[in-house]
Scaffold this active site. Structure first.
Site, mmCIF file in Angstrom:
data_model
loop_
_atom_site.group_PDB
_atom_site.id
_atom_site.type_symbol
_atom_site.label_atom_id
_atom_site.label_comp_id
_atom_site.label_asym_id
_atom_site.label_seq_id
_atom_site.Cartn_x
_atom_site.Cartn_y
_atom_site.Cartn_z
ATOM 1 N N LYS A 67 0.822 -1.215 0.000
ATOM 2 C CA LYS A 67 0.000 0.000 0.000
ATOM 3 C C LYS A 67 0.861 1.272 0.000
ATOM 4 O O LYS A 67 0.496 2.268 -0.631
ATOM 5 C CB LYS A 67 -0.972 0.012 1.167
ATOM 6 C CG LYS A 67 -0.346 0.185 2.541
ATOM 7 C CD LYS A 67 -1.399 0.276 3.622
ATOM 8 C CE LYS A 67 -0.771 0.355 4.996
ATOM 9 N NZ LYS A 67 0.022 1.559 5.219
ATOM 10 N N THR A 68 2.000 1.234 0.696
ATOM 11 C CA THR A 68 2.864 2.421 0.734
ATOM 12 C C THR A 68 3.380 2.741 -0.658
ATOM 13 O O THR A 68 3.456 3.903 -1.059
ATOM 14 C CB THR A 68 4.052 2.197 1.697
ATOM 15 O OG1 THR A 68 3.537 1.776 2.965
ATOM 16 C CG2 THR A 68 4.864 3.453 1.881
ATOM 17 N N ASP B 289 -3.396 7.816 4.815
ATOM 18 C CA ASP B 289 -2.876 6.466 5.070
ATOM 19 C C ASP B 289 -3.444 5.950 6.394
ATOM 20 O O ASP B 289 -3.811 6.745 7.272
ATOM 21 C CB ASP B 289 -1.345 6.534 5.142
ATOM 22 C CG ASP B 289 -0.690 5.155 5.098
ATOM 23 O OD1 ASP B 289 -1.394 4.169 4.779
ATOM 24 O OD2 ASP B 289 0.513 5.064 5.381
ATOM 25 N N GLU B 290 -3.515 4.641 6.553
ATOM 26 C CA GLU B 290 -3.983 4.006 7.809
ATOM 27 C C GLU B 290 -5.310 4.611 8.268
ATOM 28 O O GLU B 290 -5.492 4.985 9.427
ATOM 29 C CB GLU B 290 -2.929 4.171 8.924
ATOM 30 C CG GLU B 290 -1.525 3.681 8.577
ATOM 31 C CD GLU B 290 -1.399 2.155 8.579
ATOM 32 O OE1 GLU B 290 -2.428 1.470 8.628
ATOM 33 O OE2 GLU B 290 -0.266 1.661 8.508
ATOM 34 N N GLN C 176 -6.551 -4.437 10.505
ATOM 35 C CA GLN C 176 -5.415 -3.971 11.302
ATOM 36 C C GLN C 176 -5.782 -2.751 12.149
ATOM 37 O O GLN C 176 -4.912 -1.974 12.533
ATOM 38 C CB GLN C 176 -4.226 -3.660 10.395
ATOM 39 C CG GLN C 176 -3.686 -4.882 9.669
ATOM 40 C CD GLN C 176 -2.425 -4.594 8.887
ATOM 41 O OE1 GLN C 176 -1.377 -4.256 9.462
ATOM 42 N NE2 GLN C 176 -2.491 -4.722 7.579
ATOM 43 N N ARG D 261 3.259 -10.103 10.554
ATOM 44 C CA ARG D 261 4.593 -9.477 10.546
ATOM 45 C C ARG D 261 5.644 -10.463 10.018
ATOM 46 O O ARG D 261 6.736 -10.065 9.642
ATOM 47 C CB ARG D 261 5.028 -9.048 11.960
ATOM 48 C CG ARG D 261 4.179 -8.023 12.699
ATOM 49 C CD ARG D 261 3.859 -6.799 11.903
ATOM 50 N NE ARG D 261 2.590 -6.951 11.220
ATOM 51 C CZ ARG D 261 2.226 -6.252 10.145
ATOM 52 N NH1 ARG D 261 3.057 -5.382 9.620
ATOM 53 N NH2 ARG D 261 1.050 -6.439 9.569
#
Length: 785
Positions: A33-34, A225-226, A256, A615
């Site tokens: 996504k980044t 973002d987020e 998340q 992770r």
């Protein structure tokens, strides 16, 4: 097509080149996504959109910095500098400085951090002559923070009878007055706290339409973002700024969303499509980070949540190893398992320490892990917290203990002489230091003989000093007979430390209590472990020596060393590691006992587990203990429901033989004669293993254990004869010169063996523990050479 766009897959390319209109990118873990956000901004700029018209909001400065660097490498540094990109707080602080005069603030207003706020609130409480045990400044600050993030201004507070009633019920009827005074004092000082940066931006955009229009026209394109981590205040600012052009792109993953305790509202992302017309929805579902086993296992868990957006995360990566589930007897065994497998995996595969991460639900869990890593000489770094023995509350307890052993320890004395507060101020301490230097005596000696000195202090303070001396001397008497756990438990209780930390009901206060509990657990574990060492008593002196070595090791490591990462799962969000250990997977620990009251709380815990599992790139380990020390008592634990929720096909359940061994405590003969033919049918080795027919998997429900938790009968194990039943299995084959491995002390060479039967002892020179004399019936040794 621009060269950089060729690096994107089809799913990533679609949202990258979609410029106009409202859009949501639902991005699964590890889906890039980044990269999409970064390339989208670069693409927009390449299509002639002015960098000054783009606003990009992130949740960390690190994310903003990395994105800006990537964009600069594509469009050039000078253009990238024109972007408004940063965290919510940094961007809105910039706007507030420009528009500060409209709200009556100077443009160079101060931003108060938490400590500044705490000090100001504490002084207000003192000036208002309020009981500081009821109006605890940290709780008051936390309450004011929640008001501001919920957009409850002072005026709104006094207009809301329910809020006033709630505070009155909490025995804080003057909460509103404190809030008003705090806001007034901040304004007078030309200061805003962190929460004001959001609250005042909302005020600015609401009260001054011309300012809102100015920034709506300025930020024609907004990226967030987020988005799942935004709170109500942030949501309203984004809605207001994007309302005119509606060119808004939000990126996030509902799976998340793990910051509800900080005010994050998952409904912001769940309801995005209702807030705007003709929303375009994009899904990034290909995971580039993890193996198939890890991705599929994580999917099988998060599917149990009812509140979620539709997406199916998948990966084209290798199948990878199954997720390893390890059951340990105690938390100390769990730490040793983690340390030994890291050591072995690292050696076998030529890996770095930095390839490994250990994630836990609470900071207090790091103690047993740290101890085990140190014994293995594995360097590590604690993120988002101090190393266990460096934490304030742990140093407070250890200072009392150091003072018992050595009353001349001036640093320890200065630390605890007035903690918990007992009315001995800094001026008195300064006089004691001067007097001690003048008489060439220790401070403790001066206090002990205070009536024979010329220290000018009043009789009340003298009494307090004498009481403190008596307290320490009473501990010294107890130290002659008690082990370190019994002594420390008594000290923490009678010194007032437990009461002091219990008074603080904030999350930080709870964490301090957890850490003290964990210290006591470690002491209990230490006392048990010392039993195998000949002439060892588990005393305070032995423990402090052990800790001193531990803390020396902590301080010895340079900052640039390759280390294993230790952190809470909340801190791990956004990071990735080849090998990840998720420890303490037990009911009431993870999921937390404090987060199981409602479905929404439990679903957030499940999302937290999902974040932890995703992770891992190559291998994930899940560990739990059958028992864990709580305040020095060994308490039985049940495996976390999250382990059970993973589809069995992705798990490899490890059950070490030594954990399955079960020695019957009763002889069957006491219940009557056992027929000879029946005796022959039951082999002794079968009696030694506990059949796991029933396992408690969830609180309050006992059912047949799934096959993955059932204990299988080990093969080719010979029964131990009665003559050797209570002695170590190595007795017969251990010889002088053997190289052995011990869980606590590492590798060592056998120097001498003496004694017979149950009293056989071995003198072993350990590489890191020095020479130890061990009783073999207690020692767990592995002959390696």
């Amino acid at each position: 097509m621009e060269k950089y766009l060729s690096q994107l897959n089809e799913a990533q390319l679609e949202p990258t080149i979609q410029i106009d209109g409202p859009m949501i990118v639902i991005a699964g873990a590890g889906s890039g996504k980044t990269r999409v956000l970064t390339y989208r901004i670069a693409y927009m700029m390449s299509k002639g959109i002015d960098a000054f018209n783009i606003l990009s909001l992130t949740f960390t400065n690190k994310a903003a910095r990395e994105m800006k660097e990537r964009i600069a490498s594509i469009v050039g540094t000078s253009e990238a500098k024109n972007l408004w990109m940063g965290t919510f707080h940094s961007v809105f602080a910039k706007i507030l400085r420009i528009e500060a005069d409209k709200l009556g603030y100077p443009s160079n207003f101060t931003i108060y951090d938490t400590q500044d706020s705490d000090r100001l609130i504490a002084s207000i409480i003192k000036e208002m002559n309020l009981d500081k045990d009821i109006y605890k400044y940290k709780q008051v600050r936390s309450r004011i923070s929640s008001y501001k993030n919920s957009l409850i201004t002072v005026r709104a507070y006094f207009q809301n009878p329910e809020l006033k009633e709630a505070d009155a019920m909490a025995r804080r009827p003057r909460m509103g007055e404190i809030y008003k005074e705090y806001v007034d004092r901040c304004f007078k000082a030309g200061a805003m706290d962190f929460d004001d940066l959001l609250l005042k931006t909302n005020e600015l955009l609401t009260r001054f339409p011309e300012v809102l229009a100015k920034y709506q026209n300025r930020f024609k394109y907004i990226l967030v973002d987020e988005y799942q981590d935004t709170n109500h205040s942030q949501y309203l600012i984004v809605r207001a700024l994007s309302d005119k052009f509606q060119n808004i792109c939000v990126v996030g993953d509902d799976a998340q969303s793990i910051y509800a305790f900080r005010g994050a509202n998952i409904n912001n992302i769940l309801n995005f499509q209702k807030d705007y017309d003709d929303v375009k929805v994009f899904r990034l579902e290909q995971n580039y980070r993890s193996t198939k086993n890890i991705v599929n296992a994580a999917n099988s868990v998060i599917d149990k949540n009812q509140t979620k957006l539709d997406k199916v995360v998948w990966t084209a990566n290798d199948e990878g190893g199954k997720i390893k589930v390890n059951r340990s007897l105690t938390d100390a065994d769990e730490g040793r398992y983690v340390a030994s497998t890291i050591f072995e995996t690292k050696m076998q595969n030529q890996l770095k320490n930095g390839d490994f991460a250990i994630l836990y639900r609470t900071n207090a869990q790091s103690r047993s892990i740290e101890d085990a890593l140190r014994k293995r000489d594995i360097p590590y770094r604690i993120y988002g917290g101090l190393s266990f023995y460096q934490r304030k509350e742990i140093k407070d307890v250890l200072s009392y203990l150091r003072l018992i052993i050595n009353p001349a320890d001036e640093e320890a004395l200065k630390r605890v002489i007035n903690f918990p507060p007992r009315g001995i101020g800094q001026t008195t301490v300064d006089k004691l230091i001067v007097s001690a230097n003048g008489y060439n005596r220790t401070m403790f000696e001066v206090m002990k003989n205070i009536d024979k000195t010329d220290v000018k202090i009043n009789s009340g303070t003298k009494t307090k000093l004498q009481n403190f001396v008596t307290l320490i001397e009473s501990y010294q008497v107890l130290n002659q007979t008690a082990d370190v756990f019994e002594l420390a438990e008594h000290v923490t209780r009678t010194s007032g430390l437990i009461k002091e930390f219990n008074k603080d009901g904030t999350p930080e206060g709870v964490t301090r209590m957890e850490n003290i509990e964990e210290l006591l657990n470690g002491m209990k574990d230490f006392v048990e472990g010392q039993k195998e060492i000949v002439d060892s008593t588990g005393s305070l002196a032995e423990f402090l020596e052990d800790v001193a070595l531990a803390t020396d090791l902590d301080n010895d490591k340079g900052e640039d060393m390759d280390r294993v990462s230790l952190m809470t799962i909340h801190l791990a969000k956004g990071l990735e590691f080849p090998y990840v250990y998720i420890v303490g997977l037990e009911e009431d620990l993870f999921p937390s006992a404090m987060s199981m009251n409602t479905r929404s709380e439990l679903e957030e815990e499940r999302r937290l587990f999902y974040v932890a599992l995703t992770r891992a790139e190559k291998q994930a380990y899940l560990t739990y203990a059958l028992s864990r020390y709580r305040w020095g008592k060994l308490v039985d634990s049940d495996p976390s429901r999250f382990i059970e929720e993973i589809d069995e096909q992705y798990l490899e359940v490890l059950t070490p033989p030594e954990e399955r061994r079960f020695n019957p405590m009763l002889d069957a003969d006491i219940f009557g004669d056992v027929p000879t033919e029946q005796k022959s049918k039951v082999s002794p080795d079968k009696l030694r293993f506990k059949p796991a027919k029933q396992v408690v998997l969830k609180k309050g429900s006992t059912k047949k254990a799934p096959e993955k938790f059932q204990v299988t009968q080990p093969k080719n194990l010979k029964p131990v004869s009665k003559t050797t039943e209570n002695t170590n299995l190595f007795d017969s084959k251990l010889a002088v010169g053997n190289i052995v491995k011990h869980m606590r002390f590492g590798a060592g060479e056998v120097m001498k063996i003496e004694g017979t039967g149950a009293d056989v002892k071995a003198e072993i020179n350990f590489q890191h523990g020095g020479v130890k004399k061990l009783l073999l019936r207690f020692a767990k040794l592995e002959v390696v050479g």
